[in-house]
Write an enzyme that holds these catalytic residues in place. Structure first.
Site, PDB file in Angstrom:
ATOM      1  N   HIS A  15       0.869  -0.971  -0.033  1.00  0.00           N
ATOM      2  CA  HIS A  15       0.049  -0.193   0.033  1.00  0.00           C
ATOM      3  C   HIS A  15       0.412   1.306   0.039  1.00  0.00           C
ATOM      4  O   HIS A  15       2.382   1.548   0.215  1.00  0.00           O
ATOM      5  CB  HIS A  15      -1.050   0.051   1.305  1.00  0.00           C
ATOM      6  CG  HIS A  15      -2.063  -1.170   1.741  1.00  0.00           C
ATOM      7  ND1 HIS A  15      -3.108  -0.616   0.800  1.00  0.00           N
ATOM      8  CD2 HIS A  15      -1.301  -2.646   1.407  1.00  0.00           C
ATOM      9  CE1 HIS A  15      -3.425  -1.761   0.966  1.00  0.00           C
ATOM     10  NE2 HIS A  15      -2.709  -2.933   1.888  1.00  0.00           N
ATOM     11  N   TYR A  44      -1.514  -1.547   9.345  1.00  0.00           N
ATOM     12  CA  TYR A  44      -1.214  -2.127   8.182  1.00  0.00           C
ATOM     13  C   TYR A  44      -0.172  -2.596   9.321  1.00  0.00           C
ATOM     14  O   TYR A  44      -0.054  -2.783  10.442  1.00  0.00           O
ATOM     15  CB  TYR A  44      -0.124  -1.073   7.398  1.00  0.00           C
ATOM     16  CG  TYR A  44      -1.294  -0.372   6.808  1.00  0.00           C
ATOM     17  CD1 TYR A  44      -1.522  -0.670   5.494  1.00  0.00           C
ATOM     18  CD2 TYR A  44      -0.804   1.439   7.463  1.00  0.00           C
ATOM     19  CE1 TYR A  44      -2.399   0.056   4.854  1.00  0.00           C
ATOM     20  CE2 TYR A  44      -1.860   1.992   6.191  1.00  0.00           C
ATOM     21  CZ  TYR A  44      -2.784   1.102   4.893  1.00  0.00           C
ATOM     22  OH  TYR A  44      -3.240   2.581   3.803  1.00  0.00           O
ATOM     23  N   HIS A 114      -2.326  -2.858  -3.517  1.00  0.00           N
ATOM     24  CA  HIS A 114      -3.718  -2.948  -3.235  1.00  0.00           C
ATOM     25  C   HIS A 114      -4.445  -3.109  -4.661  1.00  0.00           C
ATOM     26  O   HIS A 114      -6.188  -3.160  -4.805  1.00  0.00           O
ATOM     27  CB  HIS A 114      -4.102  -1.383  -2.256  1.00  0.00           C
ATOM     28  CG  HIS A 114      -4.698  -1.444  -1.514  1.00  0.00           C
ATOM     29  ND1 HIS A 114      -5.598  -0.264  -1.325  1.00  0.00           N
ATOM     30  CD2 HIS A 114      -6.242  -2.340  -1.099  1.00  0.00           C
ATOM     31  CE1 HIS A 114      -6.555  -0.409  -0.448  1.00  0.00           C
ATOM     32  NE2 HIS A 114      -7.283  -1.754  -0.792  1.00  0.00           N
ATOM     33  N   LYS A 120      -8.592   1.259  -6.477  1.00  0.00           N
ATOM     34  CA  LYS A 120      -7.623   2.768  -5.661  1.00  0.00           C
ATOM     35  C   LYS A 120      -6.590   2.105  -7.244  1.00  0.00           C
ATOM     36  O   LYS A 120      -5.828   1.417  -8.172  1.00  0.00           O
ATOM     37  CB  LYS A 120      -7.292   2.005  -4.756  1.00  0.00           C
ATOM     38  CG  LYS A 120      -8.698   2.444  -3.531  1.00  0.00           C
ATOM     39  CD  LYS A 120      -7.750   1.978  -2.302  1.00  0.00           C
ATOM     40  CE  LYS A 120      -9.704   1.846  -1.789  1.00  0.00           C
ATOM     41  NZ  LYS A 120      -9.932   2.893  -0.479  1.00  0.00           N
ATOM     42  N   CYS A 122      -3.478   2.168  -5.766  1.00  0.00           N
ATOM     43  CA  CYS A 122      -3.012   2.203  -4.518  1.00  0.00           C
ATOM     44  C   CYS A 122      -1.629   0.591  -5.054  1.00  0.00           C
ATOM     45  O   CYS A 122      -2.149  -0.222  -5.152  1.00  0.00           O
ATOM     46  CB  CYS A 122      -3.443   1.922  -3.065  1.00  0.00           C
ATOM     47  SG  CYS A 122      -2.834   1.607  -1.936  1.00  0.00           S
TER      48      CYS A 122
HETATM   49 ZN   LIG Z   1      -3.784   0.313  -0.010  1.00  0.00          ZN
END
Ligand SMILES: [Zn+2]
Length: 223
Positions: A15, A44, A114, A120, A122
């Protein structure tokens, strides 16, 4: 840096923090953000600062809160950053070292962004290049596996078993004439057992170099 947790882990997700601001460059800030969102702790397991420092987040024994709907059996790593050019080499080096350490602790684990399970962008950075991932998320094996396959060196191909993933599994599936998805699942297991039985070998589903050799000979001799 990494102690293998007791819970099962199959995948690692990368991420980014979606910020380039220096005051956000620490796990404490991210923890505050996540607490404000109602999480019990930072989502995380790891945070990597711009200078490459690795910070620990939630316990590895706990499931992360990082990839909605895909948290079980995963480890979540976050790099501080938003714009692709603002991520540092120090961060990428730490990410690679951490992922190599995690990879070495498991027979079969894959690495993902991610973005692979959400809409996303990410983690923004090109994690596939940084980690040298093959199309299945296996770390740092792309070049080796492909080279050994191309050169048909059975002794250099990896030992495979139920749960293995990657280019070598895809090649094994080609040699067995079954669906090629790069994941050593029940179908591959059955096909390996049948192949070994047909060659008077103990019908386990472990593929070692002598099995690779037989499979390759079989390929050469078939019409
Ligand atoms: Zn992420």
């Amino acid at each position: 840096m990494f102690k293998k947790p007791k819970r099962k882990v199959h995948r690692v997700f990368i991420h980014c923090s979606a910020s380039d601001r220096p005051e956000h460059d620490n796990i404490e800030t991210i923890r505050q953000w996540h607490l404000a969102r109602g999480f019990s702790d930072v989502g995380y397991h790891y945070f990597i600062r711009k200078d490459g420092t690795l910070q620990m987040g939630r316990s590895l024994e706990k499931i992360p809160a990082a990839q909605k709907g895909h948290n079980r059996h995963t480890i979540a790593i976050c790099l501080h950053g938003l714009k692709i050019e603002k991520f540092t080499d120090a961060q990428k080096k730490t990410l690679l070292e951490l992922c190599r350490t995690i990879d070495a602790a498991y027979d079969s684990i894959s690495f993902h962004g991610h973005c692979e399970v959400s809409a996303k962008a990410c983690p923004v950075i090109d994690y596939r290049t940084v980690l040298d991932l093959d199309m299945y998320g296996s770390l740092g094996r792309k070049t080796d596996a492909l080279e050994n396959i191309t050169q048909k060196r059975p002794e250099a191909l990896p030992e495979l078993r139920l749960g293995s993933r990657g280019e070598a599994v895809a090649y094994l599936q080609q040699l067995l004439f079954i669906r090629t998805d790069g994941i050593f699942g029940p179908q591959t297991s059955r096909a390996v057992k049948a192949f070994k039985k047909a060659h008077d070998l103990y019908p386990s589903d472990i593929v070692k170099s002598y099995v690779w050799r037989l499979l390759m000979e079989n390929e050469t001799h078939s019409p």
